[in-house]
Design an enzyme around this catalytic site. Structure first.
Site, PDB file in Angstrom:
ATOM      1  N   LYS A 219      23.280  22.234  63.652  1.00 48.17           N
ATOM      2  CA  LYS A 219      24.453  22.384  62.804  1.00 48.17           C
ATOM      3  C   LYS A 219      24.426  23.690  62.017  1.00 48.17           C
ATOM      4  CE  LYS A 219      26.673  18.599  63.822  1.00 48.17           C
ATOM      5  NZ  LYS A 219      27.914  18.706  64.635  1.00 48.17           N
TER       6      LYS A 219
ATOM      7  N   ARG B 122      19.032   8.939  67.529  1.00 47.57           N
ATOM      8  CA  ARG B 122      19.778   9.860  68.397  1.00 47.57           C
ATOM      9  C   ARG B 122      18.946  10.267  69.609  1.00 47.57           C
ATOM     10  NH1 ARG B 122      24.538  12.300  66.758  1.00 47.57           N
ATOM     11  NH2 ARG B 122      25.170  11.830  64.624  1.00 47.57           N
TER      12      ARG B 122
ATOM     13  N   HIS C 281      34.879  21.103  65.634  1.00 51.61           N
ATOM     14  CA  HIS C 281      33.952  19.971  65.733  1.00 51.61           C
ATOM     15  C   HIS C 281      34.647  18.906  66.578  1.00 51.61           C
ATOM     16  CE1 HIS C 281      31.575  16.508  63.699  1.00 51.61           C
ATOM     17  NE2 HIS C 281      30.894  17.010  64.692  1.00 51.61           N
TER      18      HIS C 281
ATOM     19  N   SER D 231      31.294  11.335  62.834  1.00 51.23           N
ATOM     20  CA  SER D 231      30.268  10.495  63.441  1.00 51.23           C
ATOM     21  C   SER D 231      30.686   9.024  63.416  1.00 51.23           C
ATOM     22  CB  SER D 231      28.952  10.669  62.680  1.00 51.23           C
ATOM     23  OG  SER D 231      27.945   9.866  63.220  1.00 51.23           O
TER      24      SER D 231
ATOM     25  N   ASP E 131      30.460  17.865  71.351  1.00 52.20           N
ATOM     26  CA  ASP E 131      30.413  18.018  69.897  1.00 52.20           C
ATOM     27  C   ASP E 131      30.981  19.315  69.326  1.00 52.20           C
ATOM     28  OD1 ASP E 131      29.618  16.863  67.395  1.00 52.20           O
ATOM     29  OD2 ASP E 131      27.946  18.263  67.317  1.00 52.20           O
TER      30      ASP E 131
ATOM     31  N   ARG F  56      20.683  15.172  58.266  1.00 51.18           N
ATOM     32  CA  ARG F  56      20.750  16.462  57.593  1.00 51.18           C
ATOM     33  C   ARG F  56      20.625  16.295  56.075  1.00 51.18           C
ATOM     34  NH1 ARG F  56      25.048  18.503  57.194  1.00 51.18           N
ATOM     35  NH2 ARG F  56      26.344  16.722  57.783  1.00 51.18           N
TER      36      ARG F  56
ATOM     37  N   LYS G 234      33.583   9.968  69.489  1.00 50.74           N
ATOM     38  CA  LYS G 234      33.804  11.301  70.058  1.00 50.74           C
ATOM     39  C   LYS G 234      32.983  11.528  71.329  1.00 50.74           C
ATOM     40  CE  LYS G 234      32.591  14.393  67.138  1.00 50.74           C
ATOM     41  NZ  LYS G 234      31.307  14.911  67.644  1.00 50.74           N
ATOM     42  N   THR G 235      31.714  11.167  71.285  1.00 44.13           N
ATOM     43  CA  THR G 235      30.852  11.342  72.458  1.00 44.13           C
ATOM     44  C   THR G 235      31.181  10.324  73.543  1.00 44.13           C
ATOM     45  OG1 THR G 235      29.051  12.269  71.139  1.00 44.13           O
ATOM     46  CG2 THR G 235      28.461  11.327  73.263  1.00 44.13           C
TER      47      THR G 235
END
Length: 527
Positions: free
Chosen positions: A196, A316, A215, A233, A252, A54, A237-238
């Site tokens: 996002k 990704r 988030h 990140s 997410d 981003r 988390k994933t």
């Protein structure tokens, strides 16, 4: 769709409109347009150009009543005038005119009480594929009556040549007009801006309705016990929410309304750098037909080298959540029983797991801490501390305390347990210690989810004053209290106090007299 709907958006002489194409048709377009390459597993792979992440400094909100009274203006939420937005809207409209266009209609939010409908317009097939992966795909009957609440125009081939005159950051622009429910993007091809961008809008809309936007990832056990995993990140988390024994709600973005927790999205967006099938089999096996890889290095006949980060470390994949076999079909579950804050502490100071009081939870939620190692930058050998309020400050249009207040209210109302889990270093900081093993982290998570951690006897650490279990399953006791895992205790004490000072300095921005001060529940360094 009717061309008049695109003409209403200021798009002229539109050619063919590829409206809500099937996956098969999208992939055919991508290949025919030479936008992607196909991998051995059937996934497609795209390069997103010079932007492989981003561009937060190029994101702006229109300064207009009444939204400007709610938005927390500053470095995260920058202002742009309505006149500049209108000028750049013309740039975007001209770019998307006289073209064949891909139009994709989706929902954001699986809860009927809280969802929004969004229309994306692009001249690029793979971007249509990306949003089809990432958001909730309406059924055929829903598409027949679909009316968008918000429109996103992706004019990525356009640039703003007058950015200096406009006082903006660069020729890239990602602009949001809250009052007119419209976003425009130019100069960057990165799909994550669209994902996002809508997340930012949900973070504006929902809290004003008394609903918490988050988030975080989420899963649910066979007994209906919901767990939330907050983290920036690289914290896991994933990975940690993708569990063969628990149904994945999402990886997410979620909301929490009066009916429980619900996914904003209909897909997952996982990092794939160093991905291997043994440690993360669910994600690895999800990379098949309809999955879309970004910026990976390929060789041979469609082989992917997941270890090669020469294009970017931020490689990704997006894929429909159906690619995870054990997912919650309706993307919703009840109110959570456990909340887990994930941090990758590269200083090696924080315990692998600690139980937080409600007040500590507020402090660590507002702190949103992790520490990264800038291994791609020469000369940087020390960890770099990152504080991102609510574990997602870059996407919060409102003041962080708005989200923290809602979280605190929901913790109280539903009696939720909150834990801090460190997936970072142990036995020393980066370069001395080693990364916490996934086996030990999984053991901590499992003990939280099955409730066995409550049977442990707890110690309180010095300075951070965190409650840590003395014993926990098969984990070596010296790992549970981080000081015991360091060979050089004096060095640990210095590093601990150094990190504590960073926390204290970061938190001063919330000590303004207007909000509840949770600083007494954070670290305290002895003078």
């Amino acid at each position: 769709m009717k061309l008049a709907e695109l003409e209403e958006l200021g798009l002229k002489n539109v050619g063919q409109v590829f409206h809500n194409l099937s996956y098969d048709d999208l992939i055919k377009h991508e290949l025919d347009n030479s936008e992607v390459k196909q991998t051995k597993t059937g996934a497609t792979a795209v390069d997103t150009g010079i932007f492989t992440g981003r561009s937060p400094k190029d994101k702006y909100f229109v300064d207009c009543d009444p939204s400007n009274k709610y938005i927390a203006w500053g470095d995260v939420n920058q202002k742009v005038t309505a006149d500049i937005f209108a000028e750049l809207l013309v740039v975007a409209q001209e770019q998307l005119s006289n073209k064949d266009l891909y139009v994709t209609d989706v929902f954001c939010g699986s809860s009927a009480a809280s969802k929004r409908s969004v229309r994306f317009v692009s001249e690029i097939a793979w971007q249509s594929h990306f949003v089809k992966n990432m958001f909730i795909r309406p059924t055929a009957p829903e598409l027949e009556v679909f009316k968008s609440n918000f429109t996103f125009l992706s004019a990525c081939k356009a640039v703003n040549d007058k950015w200096k005159e406009h006082g903006l950051n660069s020729e890239v622009f990602v602009l949001f007009d809250v009052e007119n429910n419209l976003a425009i993007m130019g100069g960057t091809w990165y799909g994550g801006e669209m994902k996002k961008g809508i997340f930012s809008m949900m973070n504006y809309w929902l809290p004003l309705e008394g609903k918490l936007s988050m988030h975080c990832s989420a899963n649910v056990g066979k007994n209906g016990d919901t767990a939330l995993f907050f983290g920036l990140s690289g914290t896991g988390k994933t990975t940690l929410s993708t569990d063969p024994h628990r149904a994945l709600i999402g990886d997410d973005e979620h909301g929490w309304d009066n009916y429980g927790v619900f996914n904003f999205e209909g897909g997952c967006y996982a990092k794939v750098i160093n991905l291997d099938g043994k440690s993360e089999p669910e994600i690895y096996n999800a990379i098949k037909t309809n999955a879309l890889l970004e910026n990976v290095v390929m060789y041979g006949e469609g082989e992917v080298d997941y270890e090669d980060g020469s294009k970017t470390e931020n490689t990704r994949v997006s894929y429909p959540i159906e690619h995870i076999e054990n997912h919650k079909k309706d993307l919703m579950a009840g109110h959570p029983e456990n909340i887990i804050f994930l941090t990758a502490d590269a200083f090696g100071v924080l315990p692998p797991v600690s139980k937080l009081t409600k007040e500590q939870a507020m402090y660590y939620f507002l702190s949103g801490y992790t520490a990264k190692v800038a291994g791609t930058e020469r000369g940087i050998t020390e960890p770099v501390a990152t504080f991102s309020a609510c574990f997602g400050e870059a996407f919060l249009p409102l003041h962080p305390t708005v989200y923290a207040k809602l979280l605190g209210e929901k913790i109280d109302e539903h009696g939720v347990n909150v834990y801090l889990v460190n997936t970072g270093w142990t036995g020393g900081g980066y370069g001395v210690g080693k990364r916490m093993s996934i086996k030990n982290t999984r053991a901590c998570i499992n003990a939280i989810l099955d409730g066995s951690i409550k049977e442990s006897e707890f110690d309180v650490t010095k300075t951070f004053r965190l409650n840590v279990p003395k014993t926990l399953g098969d984990i070596k006791p010296e790992i549970l209290n981080p000081r015991n895992a360091w060979e050089d205790k004096e060095e640990f004490d210095k590093t601990r106090d150094k990190l504590a000072e960073m926390f204290i300095k970061n938190y001063t921005k919330y000590q303004d007299g207007e909000h509840t001060d949770y600083a007494p529940f954070g670290p305290i360094v002895d003078s």
